[in-house]
Motif scaffolding. Structure first.
Motif, PDB file in Angstrom:
ATOM      1  N   ALA A 138     -25.156 -11.640  25.163  1.00 23.16           N
ATOM      2  CA  ALA A 138     -26.451 -12.305  25.299  1.00 23.16           C
ATOM      3  C   ALA A 138     -26.566 -13.131  26.574  1.00 23.16           C
ATOM      4  N   GLY A 139     -25.575 -13.008  27.472  1.00 18.88           N
ATOM      5  CA  GLY A 139     -25.679 -13.660  28.766  1.00 18.88           C
ATOM      6  C   GLY A 139     -24.807 -14.873  28.969  1.00 18.88           C
ATOM      7  N   LEU A 140     -24.002 -15.253  27.965  1.00 18.17           N
ATOM      8  CA  LEU A 140     -23.109 -16.398  28.136  1.00 18.17           C
ATOM      9  C   LEU A 140     -22.044 -16.068  29.173  1.00 18.17           C
ATOM     10  N   PRO A 189     -31.848 -16.334  21.888  1.00 16.17           N
ATOM     11  CA  PRO A 189     -31.551 -14.944  22.260  1.00 16.17           C
ATOM     12  C   PRO A 189     -31.019 -14.777  23.676  1.00 16.17           C
ATOM     13  N   ASP A 190     -31.304 -15.717  24.566  1.00 23.61           N
ATOM     14  CA  ASP A 190     -30.828 -15.645  25.951  1.00 23.61           C
ATOM     15  C   ASP A 190     -29.915 -16.828  26.203  1.00 23.61           C
ATOM     16  N   ALA A 230     -27.371 -15.767  13.489  1.00 18.56           N
ATOM     17  CA  ALA A 230     -28.322 -16.887  13.427  1.00 18.56           C
ATOM     18  C   ALA A 230     -28.427 -17.586  14.775  1.00 18.56           C
ATOM     19  N   VAL A 231     -27.311 -17.693  15.485  1.00 13.00           N
ATOM     20  CA  VAL A 231     -27.339 -18.282  16.826  1.00 13.00           C
ATOM     21  C   VAL A 231     -28.291 -17.499  17.731  1.00 13.00           C
ATOM     22  N   LEU A 232     -28.174 -16.178  17.706  1.00 10.71           N
ATOM     23  CA  LEU A 232     -28.977 -15.349  18.611  1.00 10.71           C
ATOM     24  C   LEU A 232     -30.440 -15.275  18.181  1.00 10.71           C
TER      25      LEU A 232
END
Length: 340
Positions: free
Chosen positions: A317-319, A291-292, A285-287
């Motif tokens: 996802a880039g974190l 999404p980025d 759900a977070v993504l």
């Protein structure tokens, strides 16, 4: 042979003797180092290794490949192979919050959900017990073992709030729910852990909680939402099985309505009634919403499977691993041993 460990952001350094872990040596030198299970499962002792080399008795279970590649180690397992430089990435004020053992009285006991017991513990008069929202304490049991609970309220009063999940195999939880005398006296040690909000950043904040992992997140939110000057965007995702497990739902909805910079998204994995909100796994759900994740900061708290899956997905996802913080409620280590 012995090795020296230098702190990148502090003037202190200490000696690690043969056979010692970095954590054992640092605590022997009376340094305020974060730690928890001492078994590699909780990652409370995660620090960045900026120079040197360590070895482990087995691969550190709480660290993802991305964290290891970013240079993180677990002090409770790491033994130096060379001299080391480590960065604690913790505020200097944490040095003043050394763990202490104190008595407390059970002031209130109430059911928050069908399987979550709320305990209010009254501190001794004049104890001056302080903590950072998100940290936890250990209840000291009669047999010498410990049971860890996040402190669910922000500092500023004489009470500590705990959220205790009552499960069939939980000895302390069952005793607290069904056998504990009124106004019982308990002993605890705290504050513990390195899960707290980093305020030296302007990044938007993602908070991801599963089950009673909402407890330390609630303490953080209670603290920052009570301040007029804190305006960083906050988005909380709280994962639960069914609607009845969202025991702070109304309070969180109220906070979201009252604070324009705070969003709240509950996520149900086993919705048992018509549910208009998010369903499935909480990290998914977070993504779907974000999404980025480049430029974000994330705080994860809850069951180990949720934390592991969430870490991997958010990093993919880039974190940035330097802006990922988590508290894994690892039931494999329900009680912690004494240090040593």
């Amino acid at each position: 042979m012995s090795h020296q460990v230098y702190l990148a952001d502090r003037p202190q350094h200490f000696t690690v003797q043969p056979g010692e872990t970095v954590l054992q040596a640092g605590l022997r030198h009376h340094l305020a180092l974060p730690f928890g299970c001492q078994s590699g499962g909780c990652a409370s002792c995660r620090v960045r290794l900026t120079q040197g080399e360590v070895e482990y008795p087995f691969p550190p279970p709480a660290l993802s490949d991305a964290e290891i590649q970013a240079g993180y180690i677990l002090m409770c397992l790491a033994r130096p192979k060379t001299d080391l430089i480590i960065a604690l990435h913790q505020p200097p004020m944490l040095d003043a919050l050394r763990p202490r053992q104190l008595p407390c009285r059970v002031q209130h006991r109430r059911w928050l959900a069908h399987d979550v017991l709320g305990l209010s513990l009254k501190l001794p008069r004049g104890a001056d017990f302080r903590w950072l929202p998100g940290q936890y304490l250990d209840i000291l049991l009669d047999d010498g073992r410990r049971r860890s609970f996040s402190i669910a309220n922000a500092p500023g009063g004489e009470l500590l709030e705990l959220h205790v999940r009552v499960t069939p195999g939980g000895r302390f939880a069952h005793w607290a729910a069904h056998e504990m005398p009124q106004r019982a006296i308990l002993r605890f040690e705290g504050p513990l852990g390195a899960f707290y909000l980093r305020e030296d950043s302007a990044r938007p904040i993602l908070m991801v909680a599963g089950g009673t992992g909402i407890a330390p997140i609630h303490a953080m939110l209670e603290d920052v939402l009570g301040r007029s000057g804190f305006t960083r965007p906050l988005h909380l995702f709280w994962g639960a099985r069914t609607q009845r497990d969202l025991y702070l739902h109304e309070r969180l909805l109220h906070w979201a309505a009252a604070h324009a910079h705070f969003d709240y998204t509950p996520v149900l994995s086993e919705a048992d009634a018509p549910w208009p909100g998010e369903k499935g796994l909480v990290h998914e759900a977070v993504l779907r919403r974000h999404p980025d994740l480049h430029g974000f900061e994330a705080y994860l708290s809850g069951p180990p499977a949720m934390v592991r899956a969430g870490k991997s997905a958010l990093l993919a996802a880039g974190l940035d691993a330097d802006h990922l913080f988590y508290d894994s409620f690892d039931y494999a280590f329900e009680t912690w041993p004494t240090l040593g």
